[in-house]
Design an enzyme around this catalytic site. Structure first.
Site, mmCIF file in Angstrom:
data_model
loop_
_atom_site.group_PDB
_atom_site.id
_atom_site.type_symbol
_atom_site.label_atom_id
_atom_site.label_comp_id
_atom_site.label_asym_id
_atom_site.label_seq_id
_atom_site.Cartn_x
_atom_site.Cartn_y
_atom_site.Cartn_z
ATOM 1 N N GLU A 446 0.874 -1.108 0.016
ATOM 2 C CA GLU A 446 0.077 -0.027 0.065
ATOM 3 C C GLU A 446 0.831 1.472 0.117
ATOM 4 O O GLU A 446 0.126 2.332 0.103
ATOM 5 C CB GLU A 446 -0.793 -0.069 1.292
ATOM 6 C CG GLU A 446 -0.471 -0.434 2.507
ATOM 7 C CD GLU A 446 -1.285 -0.547 3.569
ATOM 8 O OE1 GLU A 446 -2.383 -0.126 3.409
ATOM 9 O OE2 GLU A 446 -0.907 -1.082 4.663
ATOM 10 N N ASP A 470 -5.018 2.790 0.367
ATOM 11 C CA ASP A 470 -3.748 3.592 0.857
ATOM 12 C C ASP A 470 -2.993 3.762 -0.435
ATOM 13 O O ASP A 470 -1.970 4.795 -0.540
ATOM 14 C CB ASP A 470 -3.160 3.027 1.899
ATOM 15 C CG ASP A 470 -3.596 3.492 3.275
ATOM 16 O OD1 ASP A 470 -4.122 4.799 3.467
ATOM 17 O OD2 ASP A 470 -3.573 2.581 4.336
ATOM 18 N N CYS A 517 -7.147 -6.287 -1.517
ATOM 19 C CA CYS A 517 -8.159 -6.362 -0.118
ATOM 20 C C CYS A 517 -8.725 -4.842 -0.165
ATOM 21 O O CYS A 517 -9.423 -4.660 0.693
ATOM 22 C CB CYS A 517 -7.674 -6.803 0.828
ATOM 23 S SG CYS A 517 -6.318 -5.828 1.669
#
Length: 592
Positions: A446, A470, A517
């Site tokens: 991320e 992120d 995810c």
């Protein structure tokens, strides 16, 4: 009079209900519902607080010196008079009796109603008296806080079916709602929410989408224009809030509600079908959860495991008291056992930025918390806390397959420190003879640095999970919680897509597992693109899973040939993705 308030659409669907205002105040106010049998006790709390404030004011009057201005004594008299006003006292109690508000919320609601009346007064002197009402209310709230601080619950209690005798649905209108408080929407009475601040990519908006709750954020002046108990329509598709709608408009939106429910019912029929493309390629669909009890929704949605257990929600709304190792172990064990042998991926605590702990005060936050002490950085800075969490996860692995996922890791030194911490925790468990299991170790990608040095990561980790939320904000240097730049947050940005595609390619070439995810995994607009990149594992909130499964079932991977190259080469990847999506009609099994 009907009116419209415009904001940003962040969660699709239509919600219709009576408005519940969480009034702004200079004093923090707890908002929750009391059970019917607790109403009398709550009114007694309010009366006790009123008597306490009256006694304080009378004491102040007795203590004033002789040279004290008469205006000050008169002001104290006015405050005592306001406190003893039987009409206002009865109106405040009515919020408790009829709506089952807690005492603090009732005071705030009545204050909101009164200040509106003062604002509408033509006489300037009378308008200025609003400050007296506010000061009295704040004294009352502080008295309630002092008397009941130890047992003050979070913003909303779960499990309360309704707060009105007519069973009217409710929608929440507030200046803002924290991510932790948003979690209280699960199983709550609220059908939707409106906030005055926030952007499409704020964490609160993301949680709203994952919970499938119609929501509009950035609706400026909503708290001023909407009154307690107004009928409100939330159009989560258009970013529109309709206050006091006409019967015709109300019926139109009720029809849209019914259509939306029919579509959800159709998707529900796909629950038992495996996610296989039209040309036979199997795709793994996992669930994101926040608490152990969420596993039931994951299984009901047909998830093949938990791809992300956000452990930080075990640490929130606890008045600064963190869960110890045993409490965490029991929570992780419950989740693992509930998944009945399916894998559970537990992410170590991801605290910081827009997810602060209660014990973090405003002074603990940096000027840019998104770039501060958060996620794995915070864990490594608190070795005792981190060791307790690692021990709890390792112990839970005795009860089923567990994957341990490390968030926001970006530096080789963090890799070494994390691996050392895991081995220390494991070594102590061995030395103690405490039962524990084997976990597969993964890293979240991320931060651009992690994506760019992925081959080095893959030497140490068993799998990687791409946290697109992120990754987008750090790649584009945009704080997704900052309204001023939220419009620049773009998951279709060529740089973002290139990082995602390269991460998937390199992980697969190394024979390591890779999943997404972040929010992109649950967005049907990205399903074909991610499949064309080679992704075969998606993790999302359970409510999003049926729609993604439908999109996969309707996809022929052969038809996506060349899509990845077109998207990655395009100046406008979103437009380049559209021709490659070829919907197909598939038979939907009839309900039994």
């Amino acid at each position: 009079m009907s009116m419209q308030v415009f904001g940003l659409p962040v969660s699709r669907g239509v919600a219709i209900g009576r408005a519940v205002l969480v009034a702004s105040s200079r004093v923090d106010v707890a908002h929750y519902f009391v059970e019917p049998e607790q109403v009398r006790e709550e009114i007694q709390r309010l009366c006790a607080a009123r008597e306490l404030v009256c006694a304080e004011l009378e004491s102040l009057k007795d203590e004033v010196e002789g040279d004290t201005p008469a205006e000050l004594v008169a002001l104290l008299d006015v405050h005592v008079m306001l406190l003893n006003d039987e009409v206002q006292a009865a109106a405040t109690c009515q919020w408790i009796e009829e709506r089952h508000y807690n005492a603090e919320w009732a005071v705030a609601a009545q204050l909101d109603a009164l200040t509106r009346q003062f604002d509408e007064m033509e006489d300037e002197y009378l308008r200025e008296r609003k400050s007296d009402v506010e000061q009295v209310a704040e004294r009352l709230l502080r008295a309630l806080d002092r008397a009941d601080r130890a047992c003050m619950p979070p913003i909303m209690r779960r499990g309360v079916a309704s707060t009105q005798g007519d069973e009217a649905p409710l929608v929440l209108v507030a200046n803002d709602i924290s991510p932790a408080d948003m979690m209280q929407f699960k199983g709550s009475v609220f059908r939707g929410f409106v906030t005055e601040v926030g952007g499409r990519t704020s964490h609160t908006a993301i949680v709203a989408r994952s919970l499938d709750i119609p929501a509009v954020v950035g609706a400026r002046e909503a708290s001023r224009l909407v009154r307690q108990d107004d009928w409100v329509i939330i159009d989560g598709d258009a970013g529109l809030v309709i206050v006091d709608p006409s019967p015709m408009v109300l019926e139109e939106y009720r029809f849209r509600q019914r259509q939306g429910q029919l579509e959800r019912d159709r998707l529900e029929r796909l629950r038992g079908r495996p996610a296989v493309t039209m040309d036979g390629h199997r795709v793994e669909l996992l669930a994101n959860i926040e608490l152990p009890g969420d596993t039931s929704a994951a299984l009901a949605a047909g998830a093949e495991g938990v791809g992300l257990f956000r452990s930080e929600f075990l640490f929130m709304n606890r008045s600064g008291e963190l869960p110890d190792e045993q409490e965490q172990y029991e929570a992780y064990r419950a989740a693992v056992q509930s998944m009945r042998g399916l894998p559970v991926t537990i992410r170590t605590i991801d605290i910081g930025a827009d997810k602060p702990l209660d014990r973090m005060s405003a002074h603990d936050h940096t000027l840019n918390p998104a770039l501060g002490l958060r996620a794995i950085r915070w864990s490594l800075a608190d070795p005792d806390m981190f060791e307790g969490q690692l021990r709890a996860i390792l112990r839970a692995a005795v009860h089923g397959p567990v994957r341990l996922l490390v968030p926001m890791i970006s530096h080789p030194s963090e890799i070494r420190a994390t691996l050392d911490a895991v081995e220390r925790a494991r070594g102590k468990l061995v030395a103690e003879g405490t039962p524990h299991g084997v976990v597969t170790l993964g890293a979240m990608i991320e931060v651009p640095a992690a994506a760019l040095m992925l081959p080095r990561f893959l030497r140490h980790f068993d799998f990687v999970s791409i946290g697109t939320n992120d990754l987008i904000q750090y790649t584009l240097a945009i704080d997704r919680a900052d309204e001023a730049v939220a419009h620049l947050y773009d998951p279709w940005h060529p740089a973002v897509l290139a990082l995602i595609a390269n991460t998937i390619r390199m992980a697969q070439a190394a024979g390591k597992g890779v999943s997404v995810c972040g929010e992109m995994a649950g967005d049907p607009d990205f399903t074909a693109v991610l499949l064309s990149f080679g992704l075969r594992s998606f993790s999302m909130h359970p409510t999003q899973l049926p729609r993604i499964k439908q999109r996969i079932l309707r996809t022929d991977l052969a038809a996506l040939d060349g899509l990845a190259d077109r998207v990655l080469a395009a100046d406008d990847p979103k437009q380049a993705s559209l021709p490659a999506v070829r919907p197909a009609i598939i038979p939907v099994p009839q309900a039994a």
